[in-house]
Design a protein around this motif. Sequence first.
Motif, PDB file in Angstrom:
ATOM      1  N   ARG A  70      -4.521  -4.651  18.219  1.00  0.00           N
ATOM      2  CA  ARG A  70      -5.504  -3.617  18.511  1.00  0.00           C
ATOM      3  C   ARG A  70      -6.086  -2.957  17.260  1.00  0.00           C
ATOM      4  N   THR A  71      -5.192  -2.504  16.365  1.00  0.00           N
ATOM      5  CA  THR A  71      -5.653  -1.642  15.287  1.00  0.00           C
ATOM      6  C   THR A  71      -6.622  -2.377  14.350  1.00  0.00           C
ATOM      7  N   ARG A  72      -6.238  -3.580  13.965  1.00  0.00           N
ATOM      8  CA  ARG A  72      -7.101  -4.313  13.034  1.00  0.00           C
ATOM      9  C   ARG A  72      -8.454  -4.655  13.674  1.00  0.00           C
ATOM     10  N   VAL A 119      -5.416   0.242   5.397  1.00  0.00           N
ATOM     11  CA  VAL A 119      -4.178  -0.448   5.028  1.00  0.00           C
ATOM     12  C   VAL A 119      -3.053  -0.206   6.026  1.00  0.00           C
ATOM     13  N   ARG A 120      -2.337  -1.295   6.343  1.00  0.00           N
ATOM     14  CA  ARG A 120      -1.098  -1.203   7.142  1.00  0.00           C
ATOM     15  C   ARG A 120       0.004  -1.890   6.334  1.00  0.00           C
ATOM     16  N   HIS A 121       1.136  -1.202   6.230  1.00  0.00           N
ATOM     17  CA  HIS A 121       2.241  -1.738   5.426  1.00  0.00           C
ATOM     18  C   HIS A 121       3.561  -1.248   5.996  1.00  0.00           C
ATOM     19  N   GLU A 147       3.615   7.300   9.695  1.00  0.00           N
ATOM     20  CA  GLU A 147       2.472   7.841  10.471  1.00  0.00           C
ATOM     21  C   GLU A 147       1.479   6.736  10.823  1.00  0.00           C
ATOM     22  N   HIS A 148       0.694   7.017  11.838  1.00  0.00           N
ATOM     23  CA  HIS A 148      -0.380   6.122  12.289  1.00  0.00           C
ATOM     24  C   HIS A 148      -1.485   7.071  12.775  1.00  0.00           C
ATOM     25  N   PRO A 149      -2.175   7.697  11.797  1.00  0.00           N
ATOM     26  CA  PRO A 149      -3.057   8.811  12.170  1.00  0.00           C
ATOM     27  C   PRO A 149      -4.153   8.465  13.181  1.00  0.00           C
ATOM     28  N   ARG A 181       5.837   5.546  14.366  1.00  0.00           N
ATOM     29  CA  ARG A 181       4.803   6.256  13.591  1.00  0.00           C
ATOM     30  C   ARG A 181       3.809   6.917  14.551  1.00  0.00           C
ATOM     31  N   THR A 182       3.628   6.284  15.719  1.00  0.00           N
ATOM     32  CA  THR A 182       2.748   6.880  16.728  1.00  0.00           C
ATOM     33  C   THR A 182       3.301   8.230  17.175  1.00  0.00           C
ATOM     34  N   ALA A 183       4.636   8.297  17.342  1.00  0.00           N
ATOM     35  CA  ALA A 183       5.257   9.564  17.755  1.00  0.00           C
ATOM     36  C   ALA A 183       4.979  10.642  16.713  1.00  0.00           C
ATOM     37  N   ALA A 274       0.029   4.864  26.673  1.00  0.00           N
ATOM     38  CA  ALA A 274       0.929   4.002  25.893  1.00  0.00           C
ATOM     39  C   ALA A 274       0.073   3.396  24.788  1.00  0.00           C
ATOM     40  N   PRO A 275       0.584   3.397  23.553  1.00  0.00           N
ATOM     41  CA  PRO A 275      -0.258   2.910  22.453  1.00  0.00           C
ATOM     42  C   PRO A 275      -0.468   1.400  22.477  1.00  0.00           C
ATOM     43  N   GLY A 276       0.411   0.671  23.168  1.00  0.00           N
ATOM     44  CA  GLY A 276       0.331  -0.781  23.141  1.00  0.00           C
ATOM     45  C   GLY A 276       0.861  -1.301  21.803  1.00  0.00           C
ATOM     46  N   PRO A 277       1.437  -2.488  21.762  1.00  0.00           N
ATOM     47  CA  PRO A 277       1.578  -3.360  22.920  1.00  0.00           C
ATOM     48  C   PRO A 277       2.603  -2.798  23.908  1.00  0.00           C
ATOM     49  N   ILE A 278       2.333  -2.996  25.225  1.00  0.00           N
ATOM     50  CA  ILE A 278       3.321  -2.517  26.184  1.00  0.00           C
ATOM     51  C   ILE A 278       4.262  -3.666  26.560  1.00  0.00           C
TER      52      ILE A 278
HETATM   53  C1  NCD Z   1       1.600   0.915  17.467  1.00  0.00           C
HETATM   54  C2  NCD Z   1       2.035   0.583  16.053  1.00  0.00           C
HETATM   55  O1  NCD Z   1       1.725  -0.485  15.516  1.00  0.00           O
HETATM   56  O2  NCD Z   1       2.702   1.425  15.484  1.00  0.00           O
HETATM   57  N1  NCD Z   1       0.667   0.006  18.003  1.00  0.00           N
HETATM   58  C3  NCD Z   1      -0.625   0.045  17.669  1.00  0.00           C
HETATM   59  O3  NCD Z   1      -1.023   0.380  16.586  1.00  0.00           O
HETATM   60  N2  NCD Z   1      -1.488  -0.276  18.637  1.00  0.00           N
HETATM   61  C4  NCD Z   1       2.749   1.098  18.378  1.00  0.00           C
HETATM   62  C5  NCD Z   1       3.693  -0.046  18.562  1.00  0.00           C
HETATM   63  O4  NCD Z   1       3.642  -1.086  17.896  1.00  0.00           O
HETATM   64  O5  NCD Z   1       4.558   0.082  19.436  1.00  0.00           O
END
Ligand code: NCD
Length: 328
Positions: A70-72, A119-121, A147-149, A181-183, A274-278
């Motif tokens: 999703r994010t990318r 960036v994701r790391h 974090e995942h702002p 990080r979503t939390a 739910a942020p997914g993936p579920i």
């Molecule tokens: C989240 C993540 O990557 O932190 N998913 C996302 O960005 N869609 C949540 C997760 O992977 O559970």
Amino acid sequence: MATAAFAQEVVPAVWPHRHLLDLERLTPAEILLLLDTSAQFKEATEGCRHKLGVLAGTTVVTLFFENSTRTRTSFSLAARRLGADVLDFSASGSSLSKGESFIDTARNLEAMGVNAVVVRHKTPGTPHLLSQHLSVGVINAGDGPHEHPTQGLLDIFSIRERLGDLNGVTVGLVGDIAHSRTARSNLWGLIKLGAKVIVCGPPTLVSERWRELGVEVSHDLDAIIPRCDVLNLLRIQFERQNTRPFPSVREYAHLYAMTRDRLRRAKKDLLILAPGPINRGVEVTAEVADCPQSLILDQVTNGLAVRMGVLWLTCGPRESLGNSGGRS
Ligand code: NCD
């Protein structure tokens, strides 16, 4: 609305940052500005479907060192919707395997004239480190469990779209709070906007120390359900753990999966996120994931709106933003 008019009239606000690294250090006003700007983009693109072209001539690079669906895609599409060029950089097959450092790789991309790096790391703090070495905008798309702002923003955006205001809303964050990080991004954003947050899950994944932030801690989902206006169901981040935090997935699901039975005991207009993936059958059953109160797919659409808003504020033309200098 015409592109030029949108650029000039709709987003004149002062955004004091070059980067978006976390929600912890943003003020409530800055979070609201991000949400309002995103809402304007959603409207101007008729539900994120059409192109606006306000970032034509800009190049955005996505630099992902962890898996993402999703994010990318969402960042790439959001950038394209605004007319930017997008470069999707893959760590595998790059010169990183020849020993080039992460910072050198990013600086080489910067030298090619990119305007923003998404960036994701897996290492917490990587975007923060990068922001000290690059002069272009750095956007955190998830740094390990930290974090995942943009996910926090899109979750909050989706709640606000339905309820109008976050003030006084009770949100349960359920699941793997320790590694999510979503939390963390939800928690900071929600607290700052006046929501009441309950973190809920097994004691091995939900520490009592969260109380220090003014958050309620619970290990009993059934007890909190009737009080919640929103439940955000977080995936167990098995990839970040060496040992199992509970005896079995079946037992976890028995205690913490959102099921139709539990839904019956909730407020009738409870919102499910739910942020997914579920993982159907683990944190949420298929019936609940697909029920009318579920915002799971709205969240995906709103992710585009939020990423358009973030890209615009971090790398839109300075003069339209009224903030040519002093950005951090
Ligand atoms: C989240 C993540 O990557 O932190 N998913 C996302 O960005 N869609 C949540 C997760 O992977 O559970």
